[in-house]
Design an enzyme around this catalytic site. Structure first.
Site, short mmCIF file in Angstrom:
data_model
loop_
_atom_site.label_atom_id
_atom_site.label_comp_id
_atom_site.label_asym_id
_atom_site.label_seq_id
_atom_site.Cartn_x
_atom_site.Cartn_y
_atom_site.Cartn_z
N HIS A 1 0.80 16.40 -27.13
CA HIS A 1 0.80 14.98 -26.75
C HIS A 1 -0.41 14.22 -27.28
CE1 HIS A 1 4.04 16.31 -24.25
NE2 HIS A 1 4.20 15.14 -23.67
N ASN B 1 0.08 18.62 -21.65
CA ASN B 1 -0.12 17.65 -22.75
C ASN B 1 -0.09 18.32 -24.11
OD1 ASN B 1 -0.39 15.40 -21.06
ND2 ASN B 1 -2.49 16.02 -20.58
N HIS C 1 8.70 8.48 -27.91
CA HIS C 1 7.71 9.41 -27.35
C HIS C 1 8.02 10.87 -27.73
CE1 HIS C 1 4.83 11.03 -24.50
NE2 HIS C 1 5.79 11.76 -23.97
N HIS D 1 0.46 11.03 -29.05
CA HIS D 1 0.04 9.69 -28.61
C HIS D 1 -0.67 8.95 -29.74
CE1 HIS D 1 -0.02 10.98 -24.11
NE2 HIS D 1 1.16 10.55 -24.50
N GLU E 1 10.05 17.99 -24.72
CA GLU E 1 9.35 18.45 -23.51
C GLU E 1 9.87 19.83 -23.09
OE1 GLU E 1 6.82 16.74 -22.65
OE2 GLU E 1 7.20 14.72 -23.36
N ARG F 1 -3.17 21.39 -15.29
CA ARG F 1 -2.10 20.44 -15.62
C ARG F 1 -2.25 19.88 -17.03
NH1 ARG F 1 0.65 15.81 -11.71
NH2 ARG F 1 2.10 15.04 -13.30
N GLU G 1 -4.46 16.94 -12.19
CA GLU G 1 -4.85 17.20 -13.59
C GLU G 1 -6.36 17.39 -13.75
OE1 GLU G 1 -2.50 15.07 -16.57
OE2 GLU G 1 -4.21 15.12 -17.90
N ARG H 1 0.81 -1.23 0.00
CA ARG H 1 0.00 0.00 0.00
C ARG H 1 0.84 1.28 0.00
NH1 ARG H 1 -2.93 -3.17 3.65
NH2 ARG H 1 -4.76 -4.07 2.67
N LYS I 1 7.43 23.22 -14.61
CA LYS I 1 6.51 22.11 -14.35
C LYS I 1 5.98 22.17 -12.91
CE LYS I 1 5.40 17.28 -14.67
NZ LYS I 1 5.57 15.98 -15.27
N LYS J 1 3.09 11.32 -11.57
CA LYS J 1 2.33 10.39 -12.41
C LYS J 1 3.14 9.11 -12.56
CE LYS J 1 -0.38 13.29 -15.51
NZ LYS J 1 -0.56 13.68 -16.92
P1 NAD Z 1 13.38 5.41 -21.58
O1 NAD Z 1 13.13 5.34 -20.15
O2 NAD Z 1 12.99 4.25 -22.42
O3 NAD Z 1 14.93 5.70 -21.82
C1 NAD Z 1 15.39 5.83 -23.14
C2 NAD Z 1 16.60 4.95 -23.42
O4 NAD Z 1 17.75 5.55 -22.83
C3 NAD Z 1 16.50 3.55 -22.84
O5 NAD Z 1 17.09 2.65 -23.74
C4 NAD Z 1 17.35 3.65 -21.58
O6 NAD Z 1 17.88 2.42 -21.17
C5 NAD Z 1 18.42 4.59 -22.02
N1 NAD Z 1 19.07 5.35 -20.97
C6 NAD Z 1 18.49 5.95 -19.91
N2 NAD Z 1 19.38 6.69 -19.25
C7 NAD Z 1 20.56 6.53 -19.88
C8 NAD Z 1 21.85 7.05 -19.66
N3 NAD Z 1 22.11 7.95 -18.71
N4 NAD Z 1 22.84 6.66 -20.49
C9 NAD Z 1 22.59 5.80 -21.52
N5 NAD Z 1 21.38 5.31 -21.79
C10 NAD Z 1 20.37 5.68 -20.97
O7 NAD Z 1 12.66 6.68 -22.25
P2 NAD Z 1 12.33 8.14 -21.73
O8 NAD Z 1 12.23 8.97 -22.94
O9 NAD Z 1 13.21 8.58 -20.63
O10 NAD Z 1 10.87 7.97 -21.09
C11 NAD Z 1 9.75 7.63 -21.86
C12 NAD Z 1 8.69 7.12 -20.93
O11 NAD Z 1 8.37 8.15 -20.01
C13 NAD Z 1 7.41 6.70 -21.61
O12 NAD Z 1 6.98 5.48 -21.07
C14 NAD Z 1 6.43 7.81 -21.24
O13 NAD Z 1 5.10 7.35 -21.16
C15 NAD Z 1 6.95 8.20 -19.88
N6 NAD Z 1 6.60 9.57 -19.48
C16 NAD Z 1 6.06 9.74 -18.26
C17 NAD Z 1 5.75 11.01 -17.80
C18 NAD Z 1 5.20 11.21 -16.42
O14 NAD Z 1 4.82 12.34 -16.09
N7 NAD Z 1 5.18 10.21 -15.60
C19 NAD Z 1 6.02 12.13 -18.61
C20 NAD Z 1 6.60 11.92 -19.87
C21 NAD Z 1 6.89 10.63 -20.29
N1 GLY Z 2 3.86 14.75 -18.38
C1 GLY Z 2 2.63 15.41 -18.14
C2 GLY Z 2 2.30 15.53 -16.70
O1 GLY Z 2 3.10 15.23 -15.84
O2 GLY Z 2 1.21 15.90 -16.39
#
Ligand code: NAD
Ligand code: GLY
Length: 375
Positions: free
Chosen positions: A248, A245, A265, A252, A185, A241, A237, A121, A227, A143
């Site tokens: 996005h 997007n 992404h 998406h 972003e 918030r 949101e 939990r 942010k 998120k």
């Molecule tokens: P990712 O986490 O897949 O990382 C991208 C690549 O870089 C991967 O292959 C990873 O292993 C590699 N990598 C990471 N750090 C590294 C480093 N320092 N050196 C070498 N390689 C490295 O992709 P991302 O773009 O960071 O994240 C995308 C994800 O984030 C999606 O799932 C998306 O939905 C999510 N997201 C979430 C939010 C949120 O608010 N929670 C916001 C935007 C995106």
């Molecule tokens: N990445 C959009 C949010 O955090 O709301």
């Protein structure tokens, strides 16, 4: 070292910025997690790159430390991976006073955050982002989610971390393509919230890209500050918030239509911002000159990642398929699509009841725009 506080009453937390210095993280663990077991959730690639560094940073704290790694990739942001992490946590005696550290990009941050929100939990979570995208976006704001075969981020929660440690030295090993994705972003923040930041990026991008320390620092810190301002006003949101997007909804749709195989992404968000800026212009919210300025900056990025298969895909996908996909987005309410549009550069708003024709025209525009890039 610099700090920023996210003010959320009893869920407030600090974002600590550093470069090549994990001492603030070790000090934080020592101060707040007495006798706690620490579980670093990461992927196999990042474990290989950074396990020694993290282990030696925490060695003096005397806390028990365990790495739990999943394979690399978006497809592992799944219930199966969460299950695997839960199993390892149970096997290794994780309890309610344990700490989960999410070490990685957005995939790991979202997955480890989801596990932290649900294991027993809820256990303490620290975000330690290693991609630019995670530093400026996904590690902040709470998120957390996993994907379902029927939709991205379909299962999740709002679960704030206890702290975020952003060490920009992690970017030294980040591949260029991933670095560019994070920039989508960053540009978004300028467009929706801060015109002078957008203009600063237009002039300083080369310095940021060559990892000039001052330029990276300003990029990351300003993005996080912007942010935070939004999160503090609307954590869950309900309205404001949603402006985060921008680009996005279209992005998406592109990711989904291409079955998450073609675009990363951030790449989809770049293209989505072209559509959203054009729609803002068609709705007479921004001038033609502003729209052209946005497109010409985004073009610098798109020409670097756009492949032939991507171009072919954009040429082949029909406006109706695209429109239907927009309507299936989880944020669509009672069949009405909410679009985030620019009211001017540096200010965004939410627009409902946009005519289908205008949306379709903006979608069609993307294909023309992409075709013109290579002329
Ligand atoms: P990712 O986490 O897949 O990382 C991208 C690549 O870089 C991967 O292959 C990873 O292993 C590699 N990598 C990471 N750090 C590294 C480093 N320092 N050196 C070498 N390689 C490295 O992709 P991302 O773009 O960071 O994240 C995308 C994800 O984030 C999606 O799932 C998306 O939905 C999510 N997201 C979430 C939010 C949120 O608010 N929670 C916001 C935007 C995106
Ligand atoms: N990445 C959009 C949010 O955090 O709301």
């Amino acid at each position: 070292m610099n700090r920023l506080t996210v003010h959320l009453t009893d869920r407030s937390y600090t974002i600590v910025f550093s470069h090549g210095d994990l001492k603030p993280f070790a000090a934080y663990v020592r101060r707040h997690f007495h006798d706690a077991r620490i579980f670093v959730v990461t992927n196999t690639l990042i474990e290989r790159l950074y396990k020694d560094k993290i282990s030696s940073a925490l060695a003096k704290t005397g806390r028990s430390l365990k790495f739990i790694s999943i394979p690399d990739g978006e497809k592992f942001k799944s219930l199966g991976s969460a299950d695997r992490v839960y199993t390892r946590l149970i096997q290794n005696g994780a309890n309610r006073s344990s700490l989960i550290v999410a070490l990685g990009g957005g995939v790991i941050g979202d997955l480890a955050g989801f596990v932290a929100a649900t294991y027993m939990r809820g256990v303490a979570l620290v975000q330690m982002p290693t991609t630019l995208l995670a530093m400026v976006d996904s590690s902040i704001g709470g998120k957390v989610a996993i994907n379902h075969p029927l939709g991205k981020n379909m299962i999740g929660a709002f679960y704030q971390p206890r702290a975020v440690f952003i060490d920009t030295a992690f970017l030294n090993t980040l591949p260029d393509r991933e670095f560019l994705c994070g920039f989508a972003e960053v540009i978004k923040y300028g467009l929706i919230l801060d015109r002078s930041f957008f203009e600063w990026m237009q002039t300083k991008f080369d310095r940021v890209q060559s990892l000039n320390r001052q330029a990276i620092r300003r990029t990351v810190e300003r993005s996080c500050a912007l942010k935070c301002r939004v999160i503090e006003k609307d954590e869950h949101e309900r309205s404001l918030r949603m402006i985060l997007n921008f680009g996005h909804t279209f992005g998406h749709a592109l990711e989904g239509l291409s079955e998450f195989r073609l675009f990363k992404h951030g790449e989809a968000v770049f293209l989505g911002m072209v559509v959203a800026a054009h729609l803002s212009f068609k709705l007479k919210k921004i001038s033609e000159a502003d729209c052209a300025g946005i497109e010409s900056f985004i073009k610098k990025f798109v020409i670097r990642f756009l492949t032939k298969p991507m171009r072919r895909f954009l040429g082949d996908v029909s406006e109706s398929e695209f429109y239907q996909k927009l309507k299936s987005d989880k944020k669509v309410t009672q069949n009405s699509i909410r679009f985030i549009i620019l009211r001017k550069i540096g200010r965004a708003g939410i627009q409902e009841n946009v005519s289908e024709l205008l949306v379709r025209q903006s979608i069609a525009y993307l294909n023309q725009w992409v075709n013109a890039l290579h002329r």
